[in-house]
Design a protein around this motif. Structure first.
Motif, PDB file in Angstrom:
ATOM      1  N   GLY A 124      -8.114  -2.191  -6.862  1.00 56.13           N
ATOM      2  CA  GLY A 124      -6.867  -1.428  -6.797  1.00 56.13           C
ATOM      3  C   GLY A 124      -6.001  -1.881  -5.639  1.00 56.13           C
ATOM      4  N   ASP A 125      -4.777  -1.345  -5.593  1.00 52.59           N
ATOM      5  CA  ASP A 125      -3.929  -1.643  -4.448  1.00 52.59           C
ATOM      6  C   ASP A 125      -3.587  -0.349  -3.732  1.00 52.59           C
ATOM      7  OD1 ASP A 125      -1.099  -0.693  -5.181  1.00 52.59           O
ATOM      8  OD2 ASP A 125      -1.750  -1.807  -6.960  1.00 52.59           O
ATOM      9  N   MET A 126      -3.130  -0.509  -2.504  1.00 49.73           N
ATOM     10  CA  MET A 126      -3.010   0.661  -1.633  1.00 49.73           C
ATOM     11  C   MET A 126      -1.709   1.438  -1.859  1.00 49.73           C
ATOM     12  SD  MET A 126      -4.892  -0.992   1.692  1.00 49.73           S
ATOM     13  CE  MET A 126      -4.294   0.179   2.869  1.00 49.73           C
ATOM     14  N   THR A 127      -1.364   1.650  -3.124  1.00 53.78           N
ATOM     15  CA  THR A 127      -0.178   2.454  -3.432  1.00 53.78           C
ATOM     16  C   THR A 127      -0.615   3.901  -3.574  1.00 53.78           C
ATOM     17  OG1 THR A 127       0.535   0.596  -4.758  1.00 53.78           O
ATOM     18  CG2 THR A 127       1.795   2.647  -5.015  1.00 53.78           C
ATOM     19  N   PRO A 128      -0.090   4.807  -2.742  1.00 51.22           N
ATOM     20  CA  PRO A 128      -0.545   6.193  -2.823  1.00 51.22           C
ATOM     21  C   PRO A 128      -0.515   6.732  -4.244  1.00 51.22           C
ATOM     22  CG  PRO A 128       0.838   5.922  -0.913  1.00 51.22           C
ATOM     23  CD  PRO A 128       0.889   4.615  -1.668  1.00 51.22           C
ATOM     24  N   GLY A 129      -1.594   7.389  -4.639  1.00 51.28           N
ATOM     25  CA  GLY A 129      -1.668   8.001  -5.970  1.00 51.28           C
ATOM     26  C   GLY A 129      -2.377   7.145  -6.988  1.00 51.28           C
ATOM     27  N   SER A 130      -2.493   5.820  -6.730  1.00 52.22           N
ATOM     28  CA  SER A 130      -3.188   4.987  -7.724  1.00 52.22           C
ATOM     29  C   SER A 130      -4.674   4.908  -7.354  1.00 52.22           C
ATOM     30  CB  SER A 130      -2.572   3.593  -7.780  1.00 52.22           C
ATOM     31  OG  SER A 130      -2.831   2.915  -6.575  1.00 52.22           O
ATOM     32  N   GLU A 131      -5.514   4.665  -8.350  1.00 49.87           N
ATOM     33  CA  GLU A 131      -6.954   4.684  -8.071  1.00 49.87           C
ATOM     34  C   GLU A 131      -7.400   3.422  -7.346  1.00 49.87           C
ATOM     35  OE1 GLU A 131     -10.156   6.419 -10.770  1.00 49.87           O
ATOM     36  OE2 GLU A 131     -10.575   4.283 -10.918  1.00 49.87           O
ATOM     37  N   ILE A 132      -8.170   3.640  -6.290  1.00 53.80           N
ATOM     38  CA  ILE A 132      -8.749   2.501  -5.565  1.00 53.80           C
ATOM     39  C   ILE A 132     -10.271   2.620  -5.604  1.00 53.80           C
ATOM     40  CG2 ILE A 132      -6.816   2.036  -3.990  1.00 53.80           C
ATOM     41  CD1 ILE A 132      -8.285   3.776  -1.893  1.00 53.80           C
ATOM     42  N   GLY A 133     -10.944   1.503  -5.468  1.00 59.51           N
ATOM     43  CA  GLY A 133     -12.406   1.499  -5.375  1.00 59.51           C
ATOM     44  C   GLY A 133     -12.780   1.097  -3.956  1.00 59.51           C
ATOM     45  N   LEU A 134     -13.649   1.873  -3.318  1.00 59.29           N
ATOM     46  CA  LEU A 134     -14.020   1.601  -1.926  1.00 59.29           C
ATOM     47  C   LEU A 134     -15.489   1.213  -1.800  1.00 59.29           C
ATOM     48  CD1 LEU A 134     -12.309   4.719  -0.275  1.00 59.29           C
ATOM     49  CD2 LEU A 134     -11.528   2.334  -0.111  1.00 59.29           C
ATOM     50  N   ARG A 135     -15.758   0.228  -0.963  1.00 55.95           N
ATOM     51  CA  ARG A 135     -17.156  -0.130  -0.672  1.00 55.95           C
ATOM     52  C   ARG A 135     -17.738   0.934   0.254  1.00 55.95           C
ATOM     53  NH1 ARG A 135     -18.536  -2.729   3.590  1.00 55.95           N
ATOM     54  NH2 ARG A 135     -16.457  -3.614   3.885  1.00 55.95           N
ATOM     55  N   ILE A 136     -18.900   1.424  -0.097  1.00 52.80           N
ATOM     56  CA  ILE A 136     -19.497   2.489   0.705  1.00 52.80           C
ATOM     57  C   ILE A 136     -20.674   1.946   1.519  1.00 52.80           C
ATOM     58  CG2 ILE A 136     -20.709   4.722   0.591  1.00 52.80           C
ATOM     59  CD1 ILE A 136     -17.633   4.817   0.014  1.00 52.80           C
ATOM     60  N   ASP A 137     -20.603   2.162   2.843  1.00 54.90           N
ATOM     61  CA  ASP A 137     -21.676   1.679   3.725  1.00 54.90           C
ATOM     62  C   ASP A 137     -22.817   2.689   3.844  1.00 54.90           C
ATOM     63  OD1 ASP A 137     -20.026  -0.563   4.341  1.00 54.90           O
ATOM     64  OD2 ASP A 137     -18.938   0.647   5.816  1.00 54.90           O
TER      65      ASP A 137
END
Ligand code: MIC
Length: 660
Positions: free
Chosen positions: A19-32
């Protein structure tokens, strides 16, 4: 190129997978880091089993036992035994009962600035006090992160709150976050990460920041973030983990989507009145109301300072006989420090009751107040009935206000006590409790998982149907909390690992015969809600149990973030009214027709559903990402995972999961 990123954006950027960092759009984050507590952790472990995961993939995964601590029969003890074996099998750290509250122990033992943390407890955002990107969410999301998958969430906006000045005497961090709640109420920060900045921050210790970050979830925020600075370094040094420190600060000229300002020197003692953490007024407004119970502790006031402050206020005095002053230490380390410096003696001498470390009354695990009497708590939530007493009157406040009120037997502004404010100094080093947390190195994949008679597998559900015509069996108002959907408390919490049994309590706080009506409606049902449906806890049981009873859709004006994600995860469609005033056109017992659903949820146009009872069409919408649509079509995350695995090559995918 200069980027001017605030800390939240830097943390997200460094963990962004899709995803891209546009507020409101879905992003996927790596979780440590992955964190689970026992009341939600049993389902996570069962979900991991259902997915076929053999070994946890997250860099650090910790299972805490801090919620279901009363053992009135075999159920909680069985759950703990199951969790302990599951952690050994899958390579988690195991923090046994008595070690303390997950957020607190995680900060003491594992938290690292700059890392991401996903926890199956809504207060996991407390880790933001240490400069982590810490997010609370439903168990299935945590299970996926444990399996090495990204965490999907809408890219948040950032609310920058500038802190200036220094807190006056008798005022502390809890008053700051209560002031925020006075401004933003229970949904004002939805869609935002709250980031604190400014010269006032240096006057707040890491535990103070934890207090403020912890209750960000009460405002609906995705998380809260603090910088990692010299105070953070001091904290980590005190914990014997100085090497874990990294600096985190906003870039020069960083901007925020919204800004606010708090002059710390102007904050006064604040209190949240029944029955919402957002119902905040200055303590002076309600001073004089008679009380019968004061409880100190919880993840909202967990620092050693908070207990020490209470000990110094009640020192050499007696708490009146009709007041119960309950002390719930937040961690083993806190007990050790309080014992070493004599503060424990002062508390005991005043007549306080000392309980075991853990959430205790915060989640209604004991400590229910007397009928019709006021209970003052340094906790984060006071939703109606959560304490275990019907029509309870629970107020939330700082340790200073709690201790002053305990002495006087009535709500008291601590500034009126008439003696000097105790001066706190941080101890240089505290005792590390790591030796009582069992590390994953001892993990053995052959460990047998013993499942007590109360532990039942996750129910299986079918794919999304094309069409249904279903009755509305409940119509609710605004801000319905997860406690109202599926309550906490000592009676129900032991059923967290048994969906068929816990489902009997669904919506019981709102409608006594919900279970009966859901059962009668054998094709399924829907429910209607106002704004901010399913606020509060991350407990996915508030979606899974209704789903088990046949819930296929909710139509609401809006949803709380975690509640909304949990519905999708279990295959319940979270519709929103296109025009919120249509809420008035659906009543309890009306029958609603949904047609061509599979096509409809894939299009971005509003969907027309028909209220057969009044022959009226109503436009509803979803705000789903492509991934969520796929999940809904499959009937939930577990089905989706299986379908994807089959599509790729079922055998290969299962082997991959098993060997990793
Ligand atoms: C809460 O404050 O409600 C809790 C205790 O943190 C819950 C936990 C639960 O319901 O298991 C949460 O918010 O996730």
């Amino acid at each position: 190129m200069k980027t001017h990123m605030n800390i939240t954006q830097q943390l997200i950027k460094s963990h962004l997978v899709t995803g891209d960092m546009t507020p409101g759009s879905e992003i996927g984050l790596r979780i440590d880091h992955v964190l689970q507590q026992d009341a939600t952790g049993t389902l996570v472990m069962l979900e991991l089993q259902a997915m076929g995961l053999a070994k946890v993939k997250a860099e650090k995964a910790v299972q805490y036992v801090d919620h279901n601590l009363l053992q009135t029969d075999f159920k909680n003890a069985d759950d703990h035994a199951f969790l302990q074996a599951a952690t050994q099998k899958m390579g988690y750290y195991y923090s046994r009962a008595g070690n303390g509250i997950s957020h607190v122990v995680h900060m003491e033992q594992f938290g690292v600035p700059g890392k991401s943390l996903l926890g199956s407890d809504s207060h996991s955002c407390a880790g933001g006090g240490l400069g982590m990107l810490a997010i609370g969410t439903g168990g299935l999301d945590v299970a996926m992160a444990a399996a090495g998958e990204p965490y999907y969430v809408k890219m948040p906006k950032v609310l920058g709150v500038e802190l200036t000045g220094k807190l006056p005497e008798w005022v502390s961090a809890k008053d700051v976050v209560l002031e925020m709640l006075r401004r933003y109420d229970v949904k004002g920060a939805k869609g935002y990460v709250i980031e604190y900045y400014g010269e006032g921050i240096k006057n707040l210790s890491t535990w103070d920041r934890h207090v403020i970050a912890n209750m960000g979830t009460e405002m609906g925020a995705t998380s809260t973030v603090f910088p990692s600075d010299e105070r953070t370094k001091e904290f980590l040094t005190q914990q014997g983990r100085a090497d874990d420190w990294v600096e985190l600060k906003a870039e020069e000229d960083a901007t925020y989507d919204l800004t606010d300002h708090i002059d710390l020197s102007k904050v006064e003692p604040m209190i949240a009145c029944p029955c919402s953490p957002g119902n905040v007024v200055p303590v002076s407004k309600v001073a004089g109301r008679k009380i019968s119970q004061v409880v100190v502790g919880s993840s909202a006031n967990p620092g050693y300072r908070d207990f020490w402050m209470v000990s110094q206020i009640v020192k050499n005095k007696q708490v009146p006989a009709h007041i119960s002053l309950d002390v719930n230490p937040s961690s083993r380390q806190t007990i050790q420090t309080l014992t070493a410096d004599g503060a424990m003696g002062e508390l005991m001498g005043s007549g306080a009751r000392f309980h075991q470390t853990g959430c205790m009354g915060c989640i209604g695990m004991g400590q229910a107040p007397a009928s019709g009497k006021i209970s003052l708590r340094t906790m984060p939530r006071n939703f109606s009935g959560r304490s275990g007493t019907k029509d309870d009157q629970v107020y939330l406040c700082s340790p200073e206000t709690a201790a002053a009120s305990a002495l006087n037997g009535e709500i008291t502004d601590p500034r009126t006590l008439g003696f000097d404010y105790p001066k706190f100094e941080e101890p240089n080093q505290v005792k590390s409790g790591l030796t009582v947390i069992f590390p994953p190195e001892k993990s053995k994949s052959k460990v047998k998982l013993e499942m007590g008679p109360n532990i039942k597998p996750i129910p299986k559900f079918g794919r999304l149907e094309c069409e249904f015509q279903l009755p509305v069996i409940l119509k609710m108002g605004d801000n319905i909390s997860t406690d109202e959907i599926l309550k906490a408390g000592a009676e129900v919490l032991p059923l967290r690992s048994n969906i068929p049994e816990i489902s009997k309590y669904a919506y019981q706080a709102l409608s006594k015969d919900f279970y009966k009506r859901a059962k009668l409606s054998s094709d399924g049902h829907i429910v209607i809600a106002g704004e901010n449906y399913a606020q509060g806890s991350s407990r996915e049981h508030a979606a899974l149990a209704p789903r088990y009873l046949g819930q296929k859709a909710v139509i609401a004006k809006s949803y709380a973030r975690i509640g909304w994600q949990n519905l999708v995860n279990f295959g319940i469609i979270p519709f929103e009214f296109e025009d919120p005033s249509d809420y008035h056109d659906i009543d309890e017992n009306d029958v609603i027709l949904f047609t061509e659903l599979r096509e409809a949820i894939q299009s971005d146009k509003p969907i027309l559903v028909k209220n057969i009872s009044i022959n009226k069409e109503i436009a509803v919408k979803t705000r789903l990402s492509e991934r969520q649509i796929r999940v809904l079509l499959a009937g939930g995350v577990i089905n989706d995972l299986k379908e994807r695995a089959e599509m790729v090559n079922s055998k290969k995918a299962v082997e991959e999961l098993a060997e990793a």
